[in-house]
Design a protein around this motif. Sequence first.
Motif, PDB file in Angstrom:
ATOM      1  N   LEU A 124      51.416  47.945  26.642  1.00 30.94           N
ATOM      2  CA  LEU A 124      50.683  49.136  26.651  1.00 30.94           C
ATOM      3  C   LEU A 124      49.575  49.127  27.809  1.00 30.94           C
ATOM      4  N   PHE A 125      48.865  47.879  27.672  1.00 29.63           N
ATOM      5  CA  PHE A 125      47.806  47.430  28.571  1.00 29.63           C
ATOM      6  C   PHE A 125      48.186  47.648  30.082  1.00 29.63           C
ATOM      7  N   LEU A 126      49.479  47.162  30.034  1.00 35.75           N
ATOM      8  CA  LEU A 126      50.031  47.136  31.611  1.00 35.75           C
ATOM      9  C   LEU A 126      50.212  48.781  32.001  1.00 35.75           C
ATOM     10  N   PRO A 156      38.407  45.388  40.265  1.00 31.40           N
ATOM     11  CA  PRO A 156      38.137  44.742  39.039  1.00 31.40           C
ATOM     12  C   PRO A 156      38.772  45.422  37.780  1.00 31.40           C
ATOM     13  N   VAL A 157      39.229  46.744  37.921  1.00 30.08           N
ATOM     14  CA  VAL A 157      40.011  47.238  36.611  1.00 30.08           C
ATOM     15  C   VAL A 157      41.378  46.569  36.535  1.00 30.08           C
ATOM     16  N   VAL A 158      42.106  46.245  37.672  1.00 32.37           N
ATOM     17  CA  VAL A 158      43.540  45.422  37.348  1.00 32.37           C
ATOM     18  C   VAL A 158      42.942  43.620  36.883  1.00 32.37           C
ATOM     19  N   GLN A 159      41.855  43.313  37.263  1.00 27.29           N
ATOM     20  CA  GLN A 159      41.631  42.076  37.027  1.00 27.29           C
ATOM     21  C   GLN A 159      41.277  41.957  35.377  1.00 27.29           C
ATOM     22  N   LEU A 160      40.555  43.164  34.936  1.00 27.95           N
ATOM     23  CA  LEU A 160      40.078  43.092  33.682  1.00 27.95           C
ATOM     24  C   LEU A 160      41.328  43.122  32.739  1.00 27.95           C
ATOM     25  N   GLU A 213      39.568  55.657  30.844  1.00 29.25           N
ATOM     26  CA  GLU A 213      39.068  56.109  29.576  1.00 29.25           C
ATOM     27  C   GLU A 213      39.403  55.287  28.499  1.00 29.25           C
ATOM     28  N   ALA A 214      40.925  55.171  28.593  1.00 32.16           N
ATOM     29  CA  ALA A 214      41.433  54.350  27.627  1.00 32.16           C
ATOM     30  C   ALA A 214      41.272  52.993  27.769  1.00 32.16           C
ATOM     31  N   LEU A 215      41.093  52.371  28.887  1.00 34.05           N
ATOM     32  CA  LEU A 215      40.915  50.932  29.015  1.00 34.05           C
ATOM     33  C   LEU A 215      39.599  50.890  28.536  1.00 34.05           C
ATOM     34  N   SER A 216      38.486  51.749  28.951  1.00 35.84           N
ATOM     35  CA  SER A 216      37.046  51.456  28.563  1.00 35.84           C
ATOM     36  C   SER A 216      37.002  51.456  27.016  1.00 35.84           C
ATOM     37  N   LEU A 217      37.713  52.047  26.357  1.00 37.75           N
ATOM     38  CA  LEU A 217      37.677  52.028  24.943  1.00 37.75           C
ATOM     39  C   LEU A 217      38.285  50.365  24.250  1.00 37.75           C
ATOM     40  N   LEU A 218      39.559  50.140  25.013  1.00 41.01           N
ATOM     41  CA  LEU A 218      40.239  48.902  24.388  1.00 41.01           C
ATOM     42  C   LEU A 218      39.854  47.774  24.806  1.00 41.01           C
ATOM     43  N   LEU A 219      39.302  47.573  26.337  1.00 41.23           N
ATOM     44  CA  LEU A 219      39.048  46.281  26.761  1.00 41.23           C
ATOM     45  C   LEU A 219      37.824  45.610  26.319  1.00 41.23           C
ATOM     46  N   PRO A 220      36.838  46.369  25.972  1.00 43.55           N
ATOM     47  CA  PRO A 220      35.658  45.549  25.651  1.00 43.55           C
ATOM     48  C   PRO A 220      35.738  44.842  24.205  1.00 43.55           C
ATOM     49  N   THR A 221      36.704  45.665  23.415  1.00 41.82           N
ATOM     50  CA  THR A 221      36.906  45.278  22.047  1.00 41.82           C
ATOM     51  C   THR A 221      37.587  43.916  22.212  1.00 41.82           C
TER      52      THR A 221
END
Length: 102
Positions: free
Chosen positions: A39-41, A16-20, A50-58
């Motif tokens: 940066l996402f990659l 799921p993390v890589v798919q998101l 932690e970083a992805l949980s801040l950025l991905l929903p937005t």
Amino acid sequence: MTSAGRSDTATDPGTPVVQLCAQGTRAETDGRADEARALFLRLCARADLEALSLLLPTCMGSLGTPEGEERVTAALRMLHTERRLPDPEQRALADAIRARAA
């Protein structure tokens, strides 16, 4: 696969993390997104949840409106302010913020 026969979740395209991450990078479609995409990659490759949980929903919730884009920029700035990323990623984050402001 690891030596124990398990999949490496940081790079397994089925997790799921890589798919998101892939969806998040595709969601950034305008020409200013190259720095953010890179940066996402890197965050995905490191499985920095932690970083992805801040950025991905937005990023996933942005419809490309000025308000949505400002929320994405604000999330990038929040992560930058934390100063917890490695130096190359911190610089990439600053570059992404500058590119979005241009």
